[in-house]
Design an enzyme around this catalytic site. Structure first.
Site, PDB file in Angstrom:
ATOM      1  CG  HIS A 228      -2.150  -0.734   1.123  1.00  0.00           C
ATOM      2  ND1 HIS A 228      -3.156  -0.329   0.286  1.00  0.00           N
ATOM      3  CD2 HIS A 228      -2.579  -1.870   1.706  1.00  0.00           C
ATOM      4  CE1 HIS A 228      -4.159  -1.191   0.381  1.00  0.00           C
ATOM      5  NE2 HIS A 228      -3.832  -2.146   1.230  1.00  0.00           N
TER       6      HIS A 228
ATOM      7  CB  CYS B 287      -1.362   2.770  -6.146  1.00  0.00           C
ATOM      8  SG  CYS B 287      -1.651   3.666  -4.621  1.00  0.00           S
TER       9      CYS B 287
ATOM     10  NE  ARG C  41      -1.493  -0.809  -9.697  1.00  0.00           N
ATOM     11  CZ  ARG C  41      -2.642  -0.140  -9.834  1.00  0.00           C
ATOM     12  NH1 ARG C  41      -2.642   1.173  -9.903  1.00  0.00           N
ATOM     13  NH2 ARG C  41      -3.778  -0.791  -9.898  1.00  0.00           N
TER      14      ARG C  41
END
Lengths: 230, 53
Positions: free
Chosen positions: A129, A198, A207
């Site tokens: 994340h 991301c 990305r």
């Protein structure tokens, strides 16, 4: 008339309160939960490693791997390694779990199941994340070529060195986790590492990728690798 | 809506206030435990992989 106005205003207040609560949940509470879950995973790994030393599966780069028995396959959703990236902070270390499902990424970084094993030939690829759930890869854009990415599986320290990145691409660019990823500059098969997250920070349109190669391995008994000492 | 709830809570004002507080906490708990975890993956923060699994 008055009832209608009152009801509408009450609804507006309720919706407003809901939105504020949801933002608090996403920004703050997911982080609290994820930090707890990640520490839990790391504790579990340390306990597991101290119980029984895993059989050594280390192989220096270029050396032929001769293992008597095949190492156990990683089990989906379970942690098998801890990652250290000094550039992201001296205390930055996160568990790496098998699989990249939503549930897995709430507990740590996720290893793409179809990619190589840690330290193995091919491309050991990990997703994390950027924001929410503890913000593990918040400072991803600060990574530079030459930075160390250190991992341990309880028996061996693996030191990878970043060669290229952060490289921005589109979400469908699965080639970046190929055994010899295109655009990475690697021409021959080797022991590589790919990190993905991301971009932009709160978005999902792109990305960010970095590529690294396995620089050194050493048994855990010999202490922390140089990249972690300061 | 809130006036209706207030009128239907039993007891004097203090008891009503206490019950309201409990109700609010219960709603927040349900939201954080069940509703938000369901809603959060609909937002883009989970898309960090390149193969979308």
């Amino acid at each position: 008339m008055r009832v209608i106005v009152r009801t509408v205003s009450e609804l507006c207040i309720t919706v407003g309160a809901l939105i504020v609560l949801f933002v608090a949940y996403v920004l703050f509470w997911t982080g609290v939960r994820a930090d707890g879950a990640m520490n839990d995973q790391i504790d579990r790994l340390h306990r597991q490693w101290s119980r029984g030393r895993a059989q050594p599966t280390a192989a220096a780069p270029g050396e032929r791997t001769v293992t008597a028995r095949r190492p156990e396959p990683y089990r989906r959703g379970e942690a098998f390694a801890i990652m250290y990236i000094p550039r992201l902070g001296a205390g930055w270390h996160k568990p790496v779990l098998e699989g990249t499902g939503t549930g897995v990424l709430k507990k740590g970084l996720g290893h793409y199941a179809r990619t190589a094993r840690l330290g193995g030939r091919g491309n050991f690829s990990v997703a994390g994340h950027r924001r929410t759930y503890g913000d593990p890869f918040k400072d991803f854009p600060r990574l530079r070529p030459g930075d160390a990415v250190v991992l341990t599986d309880g028996s061996t320290w693996y030191t990878y060195r970043i060669d290229k990145g952060p490289y921005k691409t589109v979400p469908t660019d699965v080639g970046v986790i190929d055994p010899v990823p295109g655009k990475s500059g690697y021409a021959r098969p080797g022991r590589y590492l790919t990190l993905t997250t991301c971009d932009p920070e709160w978005g999902h349109s792109h990305r960010l990728i970095v590529w690294a190669h396995l620089d050194a391995t050493q048994p855990v008994d010999t202490g922390e690798p140089g990249a972690l000492r300061r | 809506m809130y006036g209706w709830i207030w009128r239907h809570l039993p007891g004097n004002a203090w008891v009503k206030a206490l019950l309201s507080l409990v109700l609010v906490l219960a709603v927040v708990y349900v939201l954080f435990q069940y509703v938000f975890p369901w809603a959060e993956p609909l937002l883009p923060f989970n898309d960090v992989t390149v193969d979308n699994q």
